[in-house]
Design an enzyme around this catalytic site. Structure first.
Site, PDB file in Angstrom:
ATOM      1  N   ASP A 167      23.792  49.126  74.628  1.00 53.06           N
ATOM      2  CA  ASP A 167      24.445  48.797  76.062  1.00 53.06           C
ATOM      3  C   ASP A 167      24.362  50.185  77.014  1.00 53.06           C
ATOM      4  OD1 ASP A 167      26.704  49.775  74.939  1.00 53.06           O
ATOM      5  OD2 ASP A 167      27.825  47.892  76.087  1.00 53.06           O
ATOM      6  N   ASN A 417      25.262  52.889  63.779  1.00 54.00           N
ATOM      7  CA  ASN A 417      26.095  51.726  64.527  1.00 54.00           C
ATOM      8  C   ASN A 417      25.248  50.514  64.467  1.00 54.00           C
ATOM      9  OD1 ASN A 417      28.411  50.896  66.142  1.00 54.00           O
ATOM     10  ND2 ASN A 417      26.738  50.498  67.380  1.00 54.00           N
ATOM     11  N   GLU A 418      25.813  49.399  63.823  1.00 54.07           N
ATOM     12  CA  GLU A 418      25.489  48.105  63.981  1.00 54.07           C
ATOM     13  C   GLU A 418      23.835  47.973  63.821  1.00 54.07           C
ATOM     14  OE1 GLU A 418      26.766  46.314  67.865  1.00 54.07           O
ATOM     15  OE2 GLU A 418      28.637  46.005  66.733  1.00 54.07           O
ATOM     16  N   ASN A 472      32.885  46.073  63.183  1.00 54.03           N
ATOM     17  CA  ASN A 472      32.877  45.753  64.580  1.00 54.03           C
ATOM     18  C   ASN A 472      33.084  44.248  64.858  1.00 54.03           C
ATOM     19  OD1 ASN A 472      32.350  48.480  64.896  1.00 54.03           O
ATOM     20  ND2 ASN A 472      30.377  48.509  65.902  1.00 54.03           N
ATOM     21  N   TYR A 474      34.059  40.668  67.089  1.00 60.33           N
ATOM     22  CA  TYR A 474      34.237  40.146  68.717  1.00 60.33           C
ATOM     23  C   TYR A 474      34.693  38.815  68.610  1.00 60.33           C
ATOM     24  CZ  TYR A 474      32.703  44.822  70.443  1.00 60.33           C
ATOM     25  OH  TYR A 474      32.726  46.049  70.884  1.00 60.33           O
ATOM     26  N   TYR A 478      32.720  37.572  72.137  1.00 63.26           N
ATOM     27  CA  TYR A 478      31.337  36.989  72.128  1.00 63.26           C
ATOM     28  C   TYR A 478      31.255  35.921  71.586  1.00 63.26           C
ATOM     29  CZ  TYR A 478      29.777  41.762  73.677  1.00 63.26           C
ATOM     30  OH  TYR A 478      29.458  42.590  74.536  1.00 63.26           O
ATOM     31  N   GLU A 512      35.369  48.677  66.053  1.00 60.44           N
ATOM     32  CA  GLU A 512      35.208  47.882  67.453  1.00 60.44           C
ATOM     33  C   GLU A 512      36.005  46.522  67.444  1.00 60.44           C
ATOM     34  OE1 GLU A 512      31.331  47.698  69.342  1.00 60.44           O
ATOM     35  OE2 GLU A 512      30.817  49.773  68.598  1.00 60.44           O
ATOM     36  N   TRP A 557      37.673  48.552  71.213  1.00 65.37           N
ATOM     37  CA  TRP A 557      36.326  49.032  71.948  1.00 65.37           C
ATOM     38  C   TRP A 557      36.997  48.863  73.261  1.00 65.37           C
ATOM     39  CZ3 TRP A 557      32.362  52.205  70.983  1.00 65.37           C
ATOM     40  CH2 TRP A 557      31.285  52.072  71.719  1.00 65.37           C
ATOM     41  N   LYS A 576      35.413  47.008  78.693  1.00 63.86           N
ATOM     42  CA  LYS A 576      36.150  46.685  77.616  1.00 63.86           C
ATOM     43  C   LYS A 576      37.272  47.855  77.697  1.00 63.86           C
ATOM     44  CE  LYS A 576      33.185  43.722  74.933  1.00 63.86           C
ATOM     45  NZ  LYS A 576      31.842  44.131  75.552  1.00 63.86           N
TER      46      LYS A 576
HETATM   47  O1  LIG Z   1      29.299  44.618  73.248  1.00 61.97           O
HETATM   48  C1  LIG Z   1      30.017  45.783  73.228  1.00 61.97           C
HETATM   49  O2  LIG Z   1      30.876  45.731  74.477  1.00 61.97           O
HETATM   50  C2  LIG Z   1      29.731  46.735  72.141  1.00 61.97           C
HETATM   51  O3  LIG Z   1      29.595  46.058  71.160  1.00 61.97           O
HETATM   52  C3  LIG Z   1      28.479  46.430  70.105  1.00 61.97           C
HETATM   53  O4  LIG Z   1      27.503  45.674  70.312  1.00 61.97           O
HETATM   54  C4  LIG Z   1      27.549  44.325  70.328  1.00 61.97           C
HETATM   55  C5  LIG Z   1      26.952  43.337  71.327  1.00 61.97           C
HETATM   56  C6  LIG Z   1      27.128  42.053  70.892  1.00 61.97           C
HETATM   57  C7  LIG Z   1      27.713  41.566  69.970  1.00 61.97           C
HETATM   58  N1  LIG Z   1      27.708  40.132  69.660  1.00 61.97           N
HETATM   59  O5  LIG Z   1      27.018  39.408  70.505  1.00 61.97           O
HETATM   60  O6  LIG Z   1      28.096  39.715  68.664  1.00 61.97           O
HETATM   61  C8  LIG Z   1      28.063  42.126  68.872  1.00 61.97           C
HETATM   62  C9  LIG Z   1      28.073  43.802  69.080  1.00 61.97           C
HETATM   63  C10 LIG Z   1      28.145  47.967  70.283  1.00 61.97           C
HETATM   64  O7  LIG Z   1      28.328  48.607  68.979  1.00 61.97           O
HETATM   65  C11 LIG Z   1      28.861  48.810  71.405  1.00 61.97           C
HETATM   66  O8  LIG Z   1      27.944  49.655  71.855  1.00 61.97           O
HETATM   67  C12 LIG Z   1      29.107  47.733  72.540  1.00 61.97           C
HETATM   68  O9  LIG Z   1      29.282  48.514  73.676  1.00 61.97           O
END
Ligand SMILES: O=C(O)[C@H]1O[C@@H](Oc2ccc([N+](=O)[O-])cc2)[C@H](O)[C@@H](O)[C@@H]1O
Length: 606
Positions: A167, A417-418, A472, A474, A478, A512, A557, A576
């Site tokens: 991103d 990363n991821e 990481n 969410y 998410y 994260e 994050w 974020k």
């Molecule tokens: O999204 C974010 O804020 C951050 O999360 C991470 O990317 C994800 C995006 C989507 C989902 N999801 O949909 O589960 C999980 C992870 C990345 O390491 C980070 O670079 C990014 O800025």
């Protein structure tokens, strides 16, 4: 000798460095014809642009901001007469993502990879006591064969566009300081140290690489300039009695001075400030100097208004002041190695750094969103781009460890990363990357990678390689955000229970977790994007963290809001941040300050 293995440029009795930062000539080359038509000798119709900086945010037109392709920089550098007979080079802090360097029209260096320094040796090409023309051709296109990964699209109007698998905005250019350096023919090429604590004393084993056969002497001075240890030879052990250890947020830096001597004459002298400390993972603990630590801090970006990813000494200072104010003790250099100066400051301020190679986007999806959480498989590691990608990845690991190995602040290497980890094809790739890091680092620092949402205890094929498991997650953003928060917490706990059930006897940290928050948005009761929701979300995560004894750190994050590619998932950037992009606190910052100032350094350990 390798072009990239270099000690940070410093002045000494035998060395000179001159900053080349300032206004450089600049132009775009959308047709990629510059080389063919002789731009290596000088670029046309040039605008002037600051170095270091990303080029994108200075201009007011979209075609420039979104530009993908070749871009050219040019400047004049005066090489003094007194440099004749020495080694002379230009040291680029970085060139994103690949560069060709010309001096007076002669090709002097190539480098691939946008976030690590390299040298252009100009000894035999430079005109001495004269002005020399430096031209740098940079290319900022993303591909699947280089890190970070993405692709380049062509629009119907013929313009190219970067499409990252991550991103953060694809900032590029000469984003870090550039220096002219001169050093003797016989010089100190490398210094490597490793520390052992022996009661009250420290033993530092060192090795020095030079380009000649004259004897080497290494002397250690304390912060008052007193000599505390000395050793002869390219390898040896320095004994420091009553050593003042480098401690978390309580740093102490010795000066290590390497001298190449010819009888009493000093042929070369190089000094580096080095903290003496040990790092180790033991059972579920991360130990610094044998004592357990709990990481409190951030995933960061090099990102700020106007200069983009450009290194700015004032932004760096403000970031450290904010991190100190809030009670943090650590950060991850997500998602690429940062400018050298940032590690020097972390050494000085006693911060723990997880140093990350730019291996992001190793999962094919648009910005990595949504699809990742659905469990979609992209068979990324089965593609035919993998051998070339691996080669570039391994070289970046090597360049990062070579550059950063002596920093006391660096306590772990983050190698990806991821990435997509749900496919067996990832395993041999990971094994090679993890093995290379282990082999290169004499301090054998823990290695890790950040696990994406769908890298679960029963789906991830690679976590066994990590010395520290970095998550990481969410839940509540998410997945199951807003009023579904109670289900998010239950799902989060269910996952953590499964990890607990594996009895891995290894530390876990969160690299994260976070919720986009508009700094101007308040709502009672909360809704997603409001400051109130960010705090509720964080409280939920912390309740989960505090329930598991093997969780040994939390890096939220992100430190600050940052620029991203535009899209429906981002409101002019990722929001974020705990701080705004201008480094002012959101409400959550005060909540963190309270939590982190009250958590002991050995939280959850004895
Ligand atoms: O999204 C974010 O804020 C951050 O999360 C991470 O990317 C994800 C995006 C989507 C989902 N999801 O949909 O589960 C999980 C992870 C990345 O390491 C980070 O670079 C990014 O800025």
């Amino acid at each position: 000798m390798l072009q990239y293995s270099m000690l940070y440029p410093k002045q000494s009795v035998s060395r000179r460095t001159v900053s080349m930062d300032g206004m450089w000539k600049f132009c775009l080359d959308p047709e990629g014809k510059g080389t063919e038509i002789g731009w290596a000798d000088g670029i046309p119709q040039a605008d002037l642009i600051p170095v270091p900086a990303s080029f994108q945010d200075f201009y007011t037109d979209k075609d420039t901001r979104e530009y993908a392709g070749d871009l050219w920089y040019e400047t004049d550098v005066f090489v003094p007469e007194e440099y004749a007979g020495k080694n002379v080079a230009i040291r680029f802090g970085c060139a994103t993502h690949r560069a060709e360097v010309y001096l007076n029209g002669v090709h002097v260096a190539s480098h691939v990879g946008g976030f690590l320094p390299f040298m252009a040796d100009i000894t035999n090409v430079a005109r001495y006591n004269a002005v020399n023309k430096v031209v740098v051709k940079i290319n900022n296109e993303l591909s699947e064969t280089n890190i970070p990964c993405g692709k380049t699209k062509v629009l119907s109007n013929g313009k190219k566009m970067n499409s990252p698998y991550f991103d953060f905005f694809n900032y590029s250019g000469l984003q870090r300081p550039v220096k002219l350096v001169a050093y003797p023919k016989e010089y100190v090429f490398d210094l490597t140290v490793d520390h052992r604590i022996n009661g009250r004393d420290a033993e530092v084993s060192y090795s020095v690489v030079t380009t000649g056969e004259h004897p080497v002497e290494v002397t250690v001075y304390d912060e008052d300039g007193r000599e505390v240890a000395v050793s002869q030879g390219k390898e040896g052990i320095l004994h420091i009695e009553n050593a003042h250890l480098w401690q978390v947020r309580n740093a102490y830096l010795y000066t290590f001075t390497v001298r190449i001597k010819d009888e009493e004459e000093v042929l070369d002298e190089y000094s580096e400030e080095i903290g003496v400390r040990t790092v180790e993972v033991k059972g579920k603990d991360i130990l610094i100097n044998g004592s357990p630590v709990y990481l409190k801090g951030f995933g960061k970006h090099e990102d700020s208004d106007i200069v983009g990813r450009g290194f700015h000494i004032g932004v760096m200072k403000r970031d450290f002041e904010c991190m100190k104010w809030i009670g943090a003790n650590s950060f991850r250099t997500s998602h690429y190695p940062y400018s050298d100066e940032i590690y020097q400051m972390a050494d000085r301020e006693g911060f723990l750094v997880i140093d990350e190679v730019p291996a992001v986007g190793l999962f094919e999806s648009l910005m990595n969103f949504m699809e990742a959480s659905t469990g979609k498989k992209t068979a990324f590691f089965a593609k035919d781009t993998i051998p070339e990608l691996l080669e570039n990845h391994l070289r970046a690991v090597e360049e990062m460890i070579t550059r950063d190995k002596n920093h006391a602040c660096v306590i772990a290497w983050s190698l990806l990363n991821e990435p997509e980890t749900t496919d067996e094809a990832a395993v041999p790739y990971f094994e090679k990357v993890f093995a290379r890091a282990h082999e290169l680092d004499v301090q054998k620092r823990p290695r890790t990678f950040a696990l994406i949402m769908n890298s679960l205890p029963d789906t991830c094929k690679c976590y066994h390689l990590a010395d520290v498991i970095s998550m990481n997650r969410y839940y509540g953003w998410y997945l199951m955000g807003g009023y579904e928060m109670c289900d998010a917490e239950a799902a989060f706990r269910a996952e953590m229970d499964k990890w607990a059930g594996k009895d891995l006897d290894r530390p876990f940290i969160f690299t994260e977790y976070g919720a986009d928050t508009y700094a101007a948005e308040h709502k009672l009761p909360s809704v997603m994007w409001s400051q109130e929701y960010q705090k509720e979300y964080l409280e939920m995560c912390h309740r989960v963290f505090d329930s598991y004894d093997f969780i040994k750190g939390e890096q939220v994050w992100n430190f600050a809001d940052f620029q991203t590619t535009e899209g429906i998932m981002r409101v002019n950037g990722n929001k974020k941040g705990i701080f705004t992009r201008q480094r002012q606190p959101k409400d959550a910052a005060f909540y963190f300050k309270e939590r982190w100032e009250s958590l002991p350094l050995n939280h959850k350990s004895k």
